[in-house]
Design an enzyme around this catalytic site. Structure first.
Site, mmCIF file in Angstrom:
data_model
loop_
_atom_site.group_PDB
_atom_site.id
_atom_site.type_symbol
_atom_site.label_atom_id
_atom_site.label_comp_id
_atom_site.label_asym_id
_atom_site.label_seq_id
_atom_site.Cartn_x
_atom_site.Cartn_y
_atom_site.Cartn_z
ATOM 1 N N LYS A 296 2.423 4.495 1.572
ATOM 2 C CA LYS A 296 2.594 4.963 2.939
ATOM 3 C C LYS A 296 2.144 6.409 2.966
ATOM 4 O O LYS A 296 2.778 7.279 2.377
ATOM 5 C CB LYS A 296 4.041 4.835 3.407
ATOM 6 C CG LYS A 296 4.216 5.276 4.849
ATOM 7 C CD LYS A 296 5.606 5.017 5.348
ATOM 8 C CE LYS A 296 5.702 5.183 6.855
ATOM 9 N NZ LYS A 296 5.299 6.487 7.343
ATOM 10 N N GLU B 168 0.861 -1.184 0.000
ATOM 11 C CA GLU B 168 0.000 0.000 0.000
ATOM 12 C C GLU B 168 0.892 1.226 0.000
ATOM 13 O O GLU B 168 2.058 1.140 0.368
ATOM 14 C CB GLU B 168 -0.835 0.031 1.303
ATOM 15 C CG GLU B 168 -1.869 -1.059 1.392
ATOM 16 C CD GLU B 168 -2.228 -1.409 2.837
ATOM 17 O OE1 GLU B 168 -1.748 -0.733 3.769
ATOM 18 O OE2 GLU B 168 -2.970 -2.383 3.022
HETATM 19 P P1 AMP Z 1 6.346 5.808 11.214
HETATM 20 O O1 AMP Z 1 5.357 6.755 11.798
HETATM 21 O O2 AMP Z 1 7.360 6.452 10.342
HETATM 22 O O3 AMP Z 1 6.903 4.839 12.258
HETATM 23 O O4 AMP Z 1 5.545 4.856 10.192
HETATM 24 C C1 AMP Z 1 4.464 4.119 10.572
HETATM 25 C C2 AMP Z 1 3.218 4.909 10.334
HETATM 26 O O5 AMP Z 1 2.916 4.976 8.959
HETATM 27 C C3 AMP Z 1 1.982 4.293 10.907
HETATM 28 O O6 AMP Z 1 1.832 4.534 12.267
HETATM 29 C C4 AMP Z 1 0.886 4.965 10.093
HETATM 30 O O7 AMP Z 1 0.486 6.143 10.735
HETATM 31 C C5 AMP Z 1 1.553 5.338 8.822
HETATM 32 N N1 AMP Z 1 0.980 4.697 7.625
HETATM 33 C C6 AMP Z 1 0.845 5.330 6.459
HETATM 34 N N2 AMP Z 1 0.326 4.539 5.514
HETATM 35 C C7 AMP Z 1 0.106 3.336 6.117
HETATM 36 C C8 AMP Z 1 -0.412 2.087 5.641
HETATM 37 N N3 AMP Z 1 -0.808 1.925 4.375
HETATM 38 N N4 AMP Z 1 -0.462 1.065 6.525
HETATM 39 C C9 AMP Z 1 -0.034 1.222 7.820
HETATM 40 N N5 AMP Z 1 0.454 2.368 8.307
HETATM 41 C C10 AMP Z 1 0.530 3.425 7.465
#
Ligand code: AMP
Length: 572
Positions: free
Chosen positions: A237, A235
């Site tokens: 991000k 998916e």
């Molecule tokens: P990070 O905040 O950099 O640790 O990355 C993880 C975060 O990416 C998650 O907590 C979500 O808020 C975000 N995210 C964005 N797109 C997705 C997706 N398709 N699936 C899961 N998390 C996602």
């Protein structure tokens, strides 16, 4: 309270996990079944159960004033003591010695009532009066842990998971059952109660009580992604805010990653969630959304930022910055918990849920307030709750192609998920991987700050930051740029108030502020105690949604370094 405090001291005195667990298990067992549950919650440093919205609304400054009032110490004496310990609880114990009673007059049950009173106090004056009253009835040791509990900084190495282990050990239950009950309930006290009564299997997810979010681990490149699993669901991000939506019988609540109720901040999503054909708990991302693009498109985080931190949103803001909720997972559906199903199955369930086009609800809860407003602000009538598009990839080359497409759509990168994995609340595992930018970013914590140069000479704008190495923090770099002037001014105030040691030119500060930093490379270096230094680090943003124990580790830095080296030698 004193036995509680003595247990904390004993747990802090050993670094061995098994020993900590034993100390806590013995203590919990020695308490009766009415007291043990709340004591377990307090030991994990939680004033209220995690699912609760209540807070004490008490900051370090108020505690500071209350301690000064009781002890009659001057601001200078207090600051000197504080600097010696770097911890308000220990400083309080020190200055209260000789003044406070030898034994605390409060029990654990009293403490629960005290927190209830503090949370519901009419105003600051009432809260301060209550606080002073309590502090004057505690022994120095009791006060130390009372203060630590309030500041949310126990520093005894008792993470929630260790208290779970202690509960399992104390009553001879399986750790898996305790963990699962606590994950479903978000309530360590309630979990302990069920453990004592041997009813852990009766724990059920309660709708409108948020549960933990499944988290992703970073992948350095598309090849690494395939080291962990073969069938990847991919998916985009999205760069917004993570949200868990609960909806049943047209009642809707939306929770943030810190499990706060954020429904009021996104009223336009409510009628769409209420329109879903079945009750559900969904996982997804809230994004600022461009409805004018065919098919819609996510806008950068900076657009969404204007909608954050507001309890109520104005009509203008609703119109100027429309949002959408992009859903990528389902945890509970039609009354059934489905986190143990594979992602493949959960996906199919989600597809079915979104099979019929949504018509915004106009029911008692959802419609009355929102629909007329909504119709006016969104003339296209495009759904605000969307199913996240997904692809399957079977090779690194396919992933690379998807990565480029995701970036062309304006998204941060990709999320790569194992189709055979269950949903693991609150865990950061390898079943979900995130692939961002060229080189991964790191989440780091600020340990020291300095005044800047030129127009930044009056503000603390140079930050030394660290990653985690077990219980210790290891510095890996220093960053100067990336934050706005407003952010720097705000951070300066915070750092001045949370300085541990003031060396004049540099201040060591409480390690609480989490930053996401980008960089060009990891270098070996003896400039910092980690042995590494980031090359050209820049602050991407403040991560106030993350806490100190969620930052990246020294192992991660080493991994990036090794990978870089391998790549370098492959290229030459
Ligand atoms: P990070 O905040 O950099 O640790 O990355 C993880 C975060 O990416 C998650 O907590 C979500 O808020 C975000 N995210 C964005 N797109 C997705 C997706 N398709 N699936 C899961 N998390 C996602």
């Amino acid at each position: 309270m004193d036995t509680f405090a003595a247990t904390c001291e004993a747990a802090a005195a050993t670094t061995k996990k098994t020993e900590k667990t034993r100390i806590v298990a013995d203590y919990l067992r020695s308490l009766g079944p009415t007291t043990a549950p709340r004591a377990a919650q307090f030991l994990a440093g939680q004033v209220f159960p995690v699912w609760e919205e209540r807070t004490l609304q008490l900051g370090g400054a108020q505690l500071w004033r209350a301690i000064a009032a009781i002890t009659g110490k001057s601001e200078r004496e207090l600051s000197a003591t504080y600097r010696r310990y770097g911890d308000l609880g220990s400083a309080a114990a020190d200055v209260l010695r000789g003044i406070a009673p030898k034994l605390s007059e409060l029990s654990i049950a009293d403490l629960e009532a005290v927190f209830d009173n503090l949370a519901s106090a009419r105003d600051t004056v009432a809260r301060m009066a209550e606080l002073q009253e309590i502090l004057s009835r505690l022994s120095p040791l009791g006060a130390k842990y009372f203060v630590k509990l309030i500041t949310g900084d126990m520093r005894i190495g008792l993470k929630e998971s260790l208290v779970e282990e202690a509960v399992a050990k104390a009553w001879g239950r399986s750790i898996e059952q305790v963990q699962r009950a606590n994950m479903l309930l978000g309530d360590l006290a309630e979990t302990t109660r069920l453990a004592i009564e041997n009813r852990l299997s009766e724990a059920r997810l309660r709708l409108f009580h948020p549960i933990g979010f499944m988290l992703a681990s970073p992948a350095a490149d598309s090849a690494e992604a395939f080291e962990y699993f073969e069938h990847a669901r991919v998916e985009d991000k999205y760069d917004g805010i993570r949200a868990q939506a609960h909806t049943v019988d047209q009642r809707v609540r939306i929770f943030s990653r810190t499990r706060d109720d954020i429904t009021e901040s996104f009223p336009e999503l409510v009628p769409w969630l209420a329109a879903l054909p079945r009750s559900a708990v969904l996982d997804g991302e809230i994004l600022a959304w461009d409805f004018d693009e065919p098919g819609g498109r996510a806008l950068p985080f900076s657009s969404l930022q204007k909608r954050l931190g507001r309890k109520r949103v104005s009509r203008t803001l609703l119109r100027d910055i429309p949002v959408a909720y992009v859903v990528f997972d389902v945890l509970h559906l039609g009354g059934e918990l489905i986190i143990d199903e594979t992602l493949r199955v959960r996906n199919e369930r989600l597809n079915l849920l979104f099979a019929t086009p949504l018509v915004p609800a106009t029911g008692e809860h959802a419609g009355d307030r929102q629909s007329p407003l909504f119709a006016e602000e969104n003339p296209h009538d495009s759904p605000r709750v969307l199913r996240a598009p997904a692809w399957e990839a079977n090779s690194p080359a396919e992933l690379d192609r998807l990565f480029e497409q995701a970036q062309a759509r304006g998204n941060e990168g990709l999320m790569i998920k194992d189709l055979n994995s269950p949903y693991l609340p609150g865990r950061r595992g390898r079943s979900w991987l995130k692939l961002k930018r060229e080189l991964a970013t790191l989440d780091v914590i600020v340990t020291a700050v300095e005044y800047g140069h030129g127009k930044r000479a009056k503000v603390l704008s140079d930050y030394t930051f660290a990653v985690r190495d077990g219980h210790r923090l290891r510095n890996v770099g220093k960053a100067y740029t990336g934050l706005t002037d407003v952010e720097i001014a705000k951070m300066t105030q915070w750092f001045l108030a949370h300085t541990l040691t003031d060396h004049g030119w540099v201040r060591e500060v409480e390690p609480k502020i989490v930053l996401e930093v980008a960089f060009n490379a990891v270098m070996e270096s003896d400039r910092h105690d980690s042995g590494y230094a980031l090359r050209f680090p820049r602050i991407v943003r403040l991560r106030d949604d993350k806490s100190a124990d969620e930052i990246d580790t020294i192992d991660r830095v080493r991994e990036i370094f090794e990978r870089q080296k391998r790549r370098g030698s492959a290229a030459s």
